[in-house]
Design an enzyme around this catalytic site. Structure first.
Site, PDB file in Angstrom:
ATOM      1  N   MET A  26       0.852  -1.195   0.000  1.00 31.42           N
ATOM      2  CA  MET A  26       0.000   0.000   0.000  1.00 31.42           C
ATOM      3  C   MET A  26       0.888   1.245   0.000  1.00 31.42           C
ATOM      4  SD  MET A  26      -3.410  -0.945   2.084  1.00 31.42           S
ATOM      5  CE  MET A  26      -2.830  -0.618   3.727  1.00 31.42           C
ATOM      6  N   LEU A  29       6.671   2.972   1.620  1.00 29.01           N
ATOM      7  CA  LEU A  29       7.645   1.876   1.663  1.00 29.01           C
ATOM      8  C   LEU A  29       8.770   2.123   2.677  1.00 29.01           C
ATOM      9  CD1 LEU A  29       7.966   1.072  -2.148  1.00 29.01           C
ATOM     10  CD2 LEU A  29       6.356   0.143  -0.482  1.00 29.01           C
ATOM     11  N   GLY A  32      11.344  -2.870   5.500  1.00 28.16           N
ATOM     12  CA  GLY A  32      10.609  -4.142   5.538  1.00 28.16           C
ATOM     13  C   GLY A  32      10.136  -4.527   4.141  1.00 28.16           C
ATOM     14  N   HIS A  33       9.567  -3.552   3.415  1.00 32.11           N
ATOM     15  CA  HIS A  33       9.125  -3.845   2.044  1.00 32.11           C
ATOM     16  C   HIS A  33      10.335  -4.214   1.167  1.00 32.11           C
ATOM     17  CE1 HIS A  33       5.796  -0.983   3.271  1.00 32.11           C
ATOM     18  NE2 HIS A  33       5.110  -2.000   2.818  1.00 32.11           N
ATOM     19  N   MET A 180       9.272  -2.747  11.779  1.00 30.21           N
ATOM     20  CA  MET A 180       9.053  -1.660  10.812  1.00 30.21           C
ATOM     21  C   MET A 180       7.630  -1.721  10.271  1.00 30.21           C
ATOM     22  SD  MET A 180      12.426  -0.920   8.769  1.00 30.21           S
ATOM     23  CE  MET A 180      13.960  -0.666   9.641  1.00 30.21           C
ATOM     24  N   SER A 181       7.040  -0.540  10.135  1.00 32.05           N
ATOM     25  CA  SER A 181       5.665  -0.445   9.660  1.00 32.05           C
ATOM     26  C   SER A 181       5.448   0.947   9.091  1.00 32.05           C
ATOM     27  CB  SER A 181       4.714  -0.657  10.845  1.00 32.05           C
ATOM     28  OG  SER A 181       3.421  -0.199  10.522  1.00 32.05           O
TER      29      SER A 181
HETATM   30  O1  PAF Z   1      -0.009  -5.831   3.932  1.00 34.05           O
HETATM   31  C1  PAF Z   1      -0.387  -4.929   3.160  1.00 34.05           C
HETATM   32  O2  PAF Z   1       0.327  -3.967   2.872  1.00 34.05           O
HETATM   33  C2  PAF Z   1      -1.792  -4.999   2.574  1.00 34.05           C
HETATM   34  O3  PAF Z   1      -2.670  -5.584   3.464  1.00 34.05           O
HETATM   35  C3  PAF Z   1      -1.813  -5.722   1.210  1.00 34.05           C
HETATM   36  C4  PAF Z   1      -1.394  -7.174   1.335  1.00 34.05           C
HETATM   37  C5  PAF Z   1      -0.907  -5.017   0.225  1.00 34.05           C
HETATM   38  C6  PAF Z   1      -3.244  -5.712   0.654  1.00 34.05           C
HETATM   39  O4  PAF Z   1      -3.721  -4.418   0.478  1.00 34.05           O
END
Ligand code: PAF
Length: 267
Positions: A26, A29, A32-33, A180-181
């Site tokens: 979403m 970033l 973690g991503h 991380m979030s």
């Molecule tokens: O974990 C996330 O960022 C969201 O829940 C996802 C998997 C991208 C779905 O919108």
């Protein structure tokens, strides 16, 4: 890096063949991503990342409007990580009138959707599954990578999607231990220091230094506790003699920021 915002172009890109790994996000970033993207790159020839803030997984009083939208910065990061394609659809494309999400087949597993995070966010996992299935339909990846931080989400995606190999990425933590979030952006400097206690306290439970009652008390001295449980990591139900893997799962609030964390370990 190609930036694609319509389904037709995305499908053509996909049709070029080769093994494709997908990291749905979403945006907002962080490291973690990026660790999920590294895993994606290791497991396929081409990597697609999607950025879509999915309205279906937010409740009425949640932070959909305020959710961090940092597209320019995200694209720069993705370019550096040598991502091949970024898919940035809009809501009309993901949810056209003729696409109907059915809960058929989910009824008997309602428990998984409605326990833990699903108790306070009853819409959440249905919304996540809806968007992940829809994105899979468009991107048609061979492999998709999800983080273990959202452990319940990961279990639901593993059980209720088909034809895509799901790879799990370990939680990435700040030096303080804080997982991380994207939502960590909401924390003030002072709150970040407090937030670091969450993981430290959960580690005491895992190491058997404190029992669940003492840990609950400790957490309550820093946070508003949503839930803290120790469950069978495969079923998300009570631990039994057959349990081989245990999940400590926890959600707390610090002010209005929701922090989620977990520790998964073998018995
Ligand atoms: O974990 C996330 O960022 C969201 O829940 C996802 C998997 C991208 C779905 O919108």
């Amino acid at each position: 890096m190609e930036i694609i915002s319509d389904i037709g172009t995305m499908e053509k890109w996909r049709d070029k063949g080769e093994k494709v790994a997908f990291v749905p996000t979403m945006g907002g970033l962080h490291q973690g991503h990026l660790s999920l993207i590294d895993l994606a790159r290791e497991s396929a020839d081409r990597v697609v990342v999607s950025i879509f803030v999915n309205p279906m997984q937010f409740g009425e009083n949640e932070d959909f409007a305020d959710y961090p939208r940092t597209l320019d910065g995200d694209l720069k990061l993705l370019e550096k990580c040598q991502v091949d394609c970024v898919f940035v659809p809009d809501a009309e494309m993901i949810y056209p009138d003729n696409v109907v999400f059915t809960r058929a087949g989910l009824e008997e597993k309602r428990y998984l959707f409605e326990t833990l995070c699903g108790k306070t966010r009853p819409h959440f996992f249905y919304g996540v599954l809806q968007v992940v299935r829809r994105l899979f339909e468009i991107v048609r990846p061979d492999v998709a990578v999800f983080g273990q931080k959202d452990y319940q989400q990961l279990q639901i995606i593993k059980q209720f999607t088909e034809g895509v190999e799901i790879i799990e990425g370990a939680i990435v933590r700040e030096e303080s231990g804080l997982a991380m979030s994207t939502r960590n952006q909401y924390l003030s400097m002072g709150e970040r220091l407090i937030a670091a206690n969450l993981y430290k306290i959960l580690c005491q439970l895992q190491q058997g230094e404190l029992g669940i009652k003492s840990v609950t008390k400790q957490l309550q001295s820093y946070f508003e506790l949503d839930y803290l449980v120790m469950l069978d990591a495969n079923t998300l139900k009570q631990i039994t003699d057959n349990t081989s893997k245990i999940a400590i799962l926890c959600v707390v609030f610090l002010g209005s920021t929701r922090l989620i964390d977990n520790i998964i370990f073998t018995k």
